[in-house]
Design a protein around this motif. Structure first.
Motif, PDB file in Angstrom:
ATOM      1  N   MET A   9       0.840  -1.180   0.000  1.00 54.66           N
ATOM      2  CA  MET A   9       0.000   0.000   0.000  1.00 54.66           C
ATOM      3  C   MET A   9       0.892   1.252   0.000  1.00 54.66           C
ATOM      4  N   ALA A  10       0.616   2.193  -0.883  1.00 54.82           N
ATOM      5  CA  ALA A  10       1.418   3.413  -1.011  1.00 54.82           C
ATOM      6  C   ALA A  10       1.090   4.398   0.101  1.00 54.82           C
ATOM      7  N   GLU A  11       2.125   5.122   0.541  1.00 52.87           N
ATOM      8  CA  GLU A  11       1.919   6.151   1.549  1.00 52.87           C
ATOM      9  C   GLU A  11       1.332   7.401   0.914  1.00 52.87           C
ATOM     10  N   LEU A  12       0.383   8.011   1.606  1.00 52.66           N
ATOM     11  CA  LEU A  12      -0.205   9.252   1.131  1.00 52.66           C
ATOM     12  C   LEU A  12       0.692  10.416   1.554  1.00 52.66           C
ATOM     13  N   PRO A  13       0.838  11.415   0.691  1.00 47.44           N
ATOM     14  CA  PRO A  13       1.634  12.570   1.091  1.00 47.44           C
ATOM     15  C   PRO A  13       0.955  13.296   2.254  1.00 47.44           C
ATOM     16  N   SER A  14       1.761  13.789   3.175  1.00 45.84           N
ATOM     17  CA  SER A  14       1.209  14.463   4.346  1.00 45.84           C
ATOM     18  C   SER A  14       1.227  15.971   4.125  1.00 45.84           C
ATOM     19  N   LYS A  15       0.221  16.475   3.417  1.00 45.79           N
ATOM     20  CA  LYS A  15       0.124  17.899   3.104  1.00 45.79           C
ATOM     21  C   LYS A  15      -1.020  18.490   3.916  1.00 45.79           C
ATOM     22  N   VAL A  16      -0.677  19.487   4.733  1.00 42.92           N
ATOM     23  CA  VAL A  16      -1.661  20.115   5.595  1.00 42.92           C
ATOM     24  C   VAL A  16      -1.675  21.618   5.307  1.00 42.92           C
ATOM     25  N   HIS A  17      -2.853  22.169   5.055  1.00 41.46           N
ATOM     26  CA  HIS A  17      -2.987  23.618   4.869  1.00 41.46           C
ATOM     27  C   HIS A  17      -3.033  24.270   6.243  1.00 41.46           C
ATOM     28  N   LEU A  18      -2.188  25.264   6.449  1.00 42.95           N
ATOM     29  CA  LEU A  18      -2.080  25.916   7.752  1.00 42.95           C
ATOM     30  C   LEU A  18      -2.829  27.241   7.763  1.00 42.95           C
ATOM     31  N   THR A  19      -3.443  27.532   8.899  1.00 49.77           N
ATOM     32  CA  THR A  19      -4.162  28.802   9.062  1.00 49.77           C
ATOM     33  C   THR A  19      -3.517  29.676  10.126  1.00 49.77           C
ATOM     34  N   SER A  20      -2.535  29.147  10.840  1.00 50.93           N
ATOM     35  CA  SER A  20      -1.793  29.915  11.833  1.00 50.93           C
ATOM     36  C   SER A  20      -0.473  30.351  11.190  1.00 50.93           C
ATOM     37  N   HIS A  21      -0.348  31.659  10.967  1.00 50.29           N
ATOM     38  CA  HIS A  21       0.798  32.203  10.254  1.00 50.29           C
ATOM     39  C   HIS A  21       1.732  32.933  11.221  1.00 50.29           C
ATOM     40  N   PRO A  22       3.010  33.062  10.856  1.00 49.87           N
ATOM     41  CA  PRO A  22       3.914  33.862  11.694  1.00 49.87           C
ATOM     42  C   PRO A  22       3.373  35.287  11.849  1.00 49.87           C
ATOM     43  N   ILE A  23       3.511  35.854  13.036  1.00 50.31           N
ATOM     44  CA  ILE A  23       3.044  37.218  13.292  1.00 50.31           C
ATOM     45  C   ILE A  23       3.932  38.213  12.562  1.00 50.31           C
ATOM     46  N   CYS A  24       5.238  37.950  12.564  1.00 50.84           N
ATOM     47  CA  CYS A  24       6.141  38.829  11.817  1.00 50.84           C
ATOM     48  C   CYS A  24       7.332  38.030  11.317  1.00 50.84           C
ATOM     49  N   LEU A  25       7.902  38.528  10.247  1.00 49.92           N
ATOM     50  CA  LEU A  25       9.101  37.954   9.653  1.00 49.92           C
ATOM     51  C   LEU A  25      10.078  39.102   9.428  1.00 49.92           C
ATOM     52  N   ARG A  26      11.287  38.977  10.009  1.00 52.36           N
ATOM     53  CA  ARG A  26      12.327  40.007   9.860  1.00 52.36           C
ATOM     54  C   ARG A  26      13.497  39.437   9.086  1.00 52.36           C
ATOM     55  N   ILE A  27      14.068  40.256   8.207  1.00 49.41           N
ATOM     56  CA  ILE A  27      15.210  39.792   7.423  1.00 49.41           C
ATOM     57  C   ILE A  27      16.409  39.626   8.360  1.00 49.41           C
ATOM     58  N   ARG A  28      17.131  38.520   8.193  1.00 52.73           N
ATOM     59  CA  ARG A  28      18.294  38.222   9.034  1.00 52.73           C
ATOM     60  C   ARG A  28      19.572  38.058   8.242  1.00 52.73           C
ATOM     61  N   GLY A  29      19.456  37.887   6.953  1.00 51.45           N
ATOM     62  CA  GLY A  29      20.642  37.702   6.125  1.00 51.45           C
ATOM     63  C   GLY A  29      20.234  37.419   4.702  1.00 51.45           C
ATOM     64  N   PRO A  30      21.218  37.153   3.826  1.00 50.37           N
ATOM     65  CA  PRO A  30      20.878  36.847   2.433  1.00 50.37           C
ATOM     66  C   PRO A  30      19.944  35.642   2.364  1.00 50.37           C
ATOM     67  N   SER A  31      18.779  35.865   1.823  1.00 53.73           N
ATOM     68  CA  SER A  31      17.770  34.809   1.629  1.00 53.73           C
ATOM     69  C   SER A  31      17.211  34.236   2.915  1.00 53.73           C
ATOM     70  N   VAL A  32      17.348  34.927   4.053  1.00 50.57           N
ATOM     71  CA  VAL A  32      16.880  34.382   5.333  1.00 50.57           C
ATOM     72  C   VAL A  32      16.028  35.403   6.104  1.00 50.57           C
ATOM     73  N   TYR A  33      14.861  34.946   6.534  1.00 49.21           N
ATOM     74  CA  TYR A  33      14.012  35.708   7.449  1.00 49.21           C
ATOM     75  C   TYR A  33      13.886  34.923   8.748  1.00 49.21           C
ATOM     76  N   GLU A  34      13.496  35.607   9.810  1.00 50.75           N
ATOM     77  CA  GLU A  34      13.283  34.960  11.108  1.00 50.75           C
ATOM     78  C   GLU A  34      11.935  35.418  11.642  1.00 50.75           C
ATOM     79  N   ASP A  35      11.150  34.477  12.196  1.00 48.03           N
ATOM     80  CA  ASP A  35       9.851  34.850  12.750  1.00 48.03           C
ATOM     81  C   ASP A  35       9.955  35.114  14.249  1.00 48.03           C
TER      82      ASP A  35
END
Length: 129
Positions: A1-27
Motif C-alpha cells: 500500500m502506497a503512503e499518502l503525502p502528508s500535506k496540511v494547509h495551515l491557518t496559523s501564520h507567523p506574526i512577523c518575519l524580519r530579514i536576518r541575512g541573504p535569503s533568510v528571514y526569522e519569525d
C-alpha cells in the motif's frame, strides 16, 4: 500500500518575519525561513520555506537587490495579509506543511499602499514582533 503525502494547509501564520541575512528571514519564534523571489508573469511572489539554520551561520545581508526589493519586515494583519515596512500589502497565496516542511507563498498586491496620504506612515501594527 502506497503512503499518502502528508500535506496540511495551515491557518496559523507567523506574526512577523524580519530579514536576518541573504535569503533568510526569522519569525517571532526565532524560526528561520529561506526565501526565493519569483516573478510570475509580472506578479511578484516570494516563496518562504521554514528551515532551521543556526544563527552563527547567517551572514548579514548587503545585497542591493535584497535591500531595495525585499521587505526588511512583514507583519501579519487582520484578514490574513502581511504589510511590509514599505507599507505594501502581501496576500498569502498558500501556507502548507508537507512532509514536515512548512512553506508559504506571499504575493505582492499591486497598488496596495496602506500609508495615509498626508503623513506617509504605515497603519499601526496589530501585534509587535
Amino acid at each position: 500500500m502506497a503512503e499518502l503525502p502528508s500535506k496540511v494547509h495551515l491557518t496559523s501564520h507567523p506574526i512577523c518575519l524580519r530579514i536576518r541575512g541573504p535569503s533568510v528571514y526569522e519569525d517571532e519564534k526565532q524560526r528561520t525561513w529561506l526565501y526565493l523571489l519569483m516573478d510570475t508573469g509580472g506578479v511578484l511572489q516570494v516563496r518562504l520555506c521554514q528551515e532551521d539554520i543556526p544563527s552563527g551561520h547567517i551572514a548579514v545581508t548587503k545585497s542591493l537587490l535584497t535591500l531595495s526589493i525585499m521587505p526588511l519586515m512583514w507583519t501579519l494583519h487582520p484578514g490574513g495579509q502581511y504589510v511590509d515596512h514599505m507599507c505594501r500589502i502581501w496576500s498569502i497565496v498558500h501556507h502548507v506543511k508537507e512532509n514536515g516542511v512548512e512553506e508559504m507563498i506571499l504575493e505582492l498586491v499591486e497598488d496596495s499602499w496602506t500609508c495615509d496620504g498626508v503623513h506617509g506612515s504605515c497603519q499601526p501594527e496589530p501585534k509587535s514582533c
